[in-house]
Design a protein around this motif. Sequence first.
Motif, short mmCIF file in Angstrom:
data_model
loop_
_atom_site.label_atom_id
_atom_site.label_comp_id
_atom_site.label_asym_id
_atom_site.label_seq_id
_atom_site.Cartn_x
_atom_site.Cartn_y
_atom_site.Cartn_z
N CYS A 41 1.02 -1.25 -0.02
CA CYS A 41 0.12 -0.20 -0.10
C CYS A 41 0.79 1.48 0.01
CB CYS A 41 -1.00 0.11 0.91
SG CYS A 41 0.00 -0.09 2.87
N PHE A 42 0.29 2.41 -0.25
CA PHE A 42 0.93 3.57 -0.34
C PHE A 42 0.78 4.12 1.35
CE2 PHE A 42 0.26 3.49 -4.63
CZ PHE A 42 1.27 3.66 -4.94
N TYR A 101 -11.43 -10.29 -3.78
CA TYR A 101 -10.60 -11.55 -2.99
C TYR A 101 -10.31 -12.59 -4.21
CZ TYR A 101 -14.35 -14.90 -2.45
OH TYR A 101 -15.44 -15.89 -2.78
N GLU A 102 -9.39 -13.47 -3.64
CA GLU A 102 -8.85 -14.16 -4.72
C GLU A 102 -8.17 -15.47 -3.70
OE1 GLU A 102 -5.64 -15.07 -8.25
OE2 GLU A 102 -5.85 -13.25 -7.18
N THR A 111 -8.14 -7.31 -2.18
CA THR A 111 -7.43 -5.96 -2.82
C THR A 111 -8.68 -4.99 -2.87
OG1 THR A 111 -6.16 -7.13 -4.58
CG2 THR A 111 -6.80 -5.10 -4.99
N ARG A 112 -8.18 -3.88 -2.27
CA ARG A 112 -9.63 -2.97 -2.03
C ARG A 112 -10.09 -2.35 -3.33
NH1 ARG A 112 -8.83 2.23 1.73
NH2 ARG A 112 -6.96 1.40 1.86
N ASP A 113 -11.46 -2.29 -3.32
CA ASP A 113 -12.18 -1.69 -4.46
C ASP A 113 -12.12 -0.20 -4.51
OD1 ASP A 113 -13.82 -1.32 -6.52
OD2 ASP A 113 -15.81 -1.63 -5.46
N ASP A 114 -10.95 0.13 -5.10
CA ASP A 114 -10.45 1.59 -4.80
C ASP A 114 -11.07 2.50 -5.74
OD1 ASP A 114 -9.21 2.14 -7.41
OD2 ASP A 114 -7.26 1.14 -7.05
N ASN A 115 -11.03 3.85 -5.18
CA ASN A 115 -11.60 4.90 -5.99
C ASN A 115 -10.56 5.62 -7.04
OD1 ASN A 115 -12.66 7.24 -6.74
ND2 ASN A 115 -13.17 7.94 -4.70
N GLU A 122 -4.83 2.60 -3.20
CA GLU A 122 -4.54 1.09 -3.31
C GLU A 122 -4.06 0.36 -2.27
OE1 GLU A 122 -3.08 3.56 -5.08
OE2 GLU A 122 -4.35 3.35 -7.04
N LEU A 123 -4.65 -0.86 -1.94
CA LEU A 123 -4.43 -1.64 -0.72
C LEU A 123 -4.33 -3.15 -1.36
CD1 LEU A 123 -3.67 -2.07 2.05
CD2 LEU A 123 -6.10 -1.99 2.53
#
Length: 130
Positions: A41-42, A101-102, A111-115, A122-123
């Motif tokens: 992540c950032f 998810y996987e 993995t976050r459903d990012d904007n 991002e995560l």
Amino acid sequence: MKTIIILILSLGFIESCSEETISSKTSTDLEGKWSLESAVCFCYFEDDLDFSEHTVSFNNSSQKLTITNPENTFFVSKSDEYNYSIDGNLITIETVGGYFYEIKDGKLILTRDDNPQIADDELTLTYIKD
């Protein structure tokens, strides 16, 4: 007669691949406790952070997700119990948001459903099953 048989077989095949079948299979794979192995992540965290203190536990029968982490650091959300739902490979956690998810090589990857309008949200979290 051949047309009727082909039509019946086609309908049976389409029904056997319904989304409900896929969801129930994948949600069963999530059941249980998972410990964080890594985070991409950032965001800032100490080099010696013990990721294993961060866990998620899925209870499919009650549709509850229990998140546990130290008070000073969290990735998904603060320690608590949350309602969740699954649609395909998207887990939506009440009051938190969505994570794709996987499950790959016995690891859960969230993995976050990012904007897309936010550049640094991002995560990606990788968990191993306890």
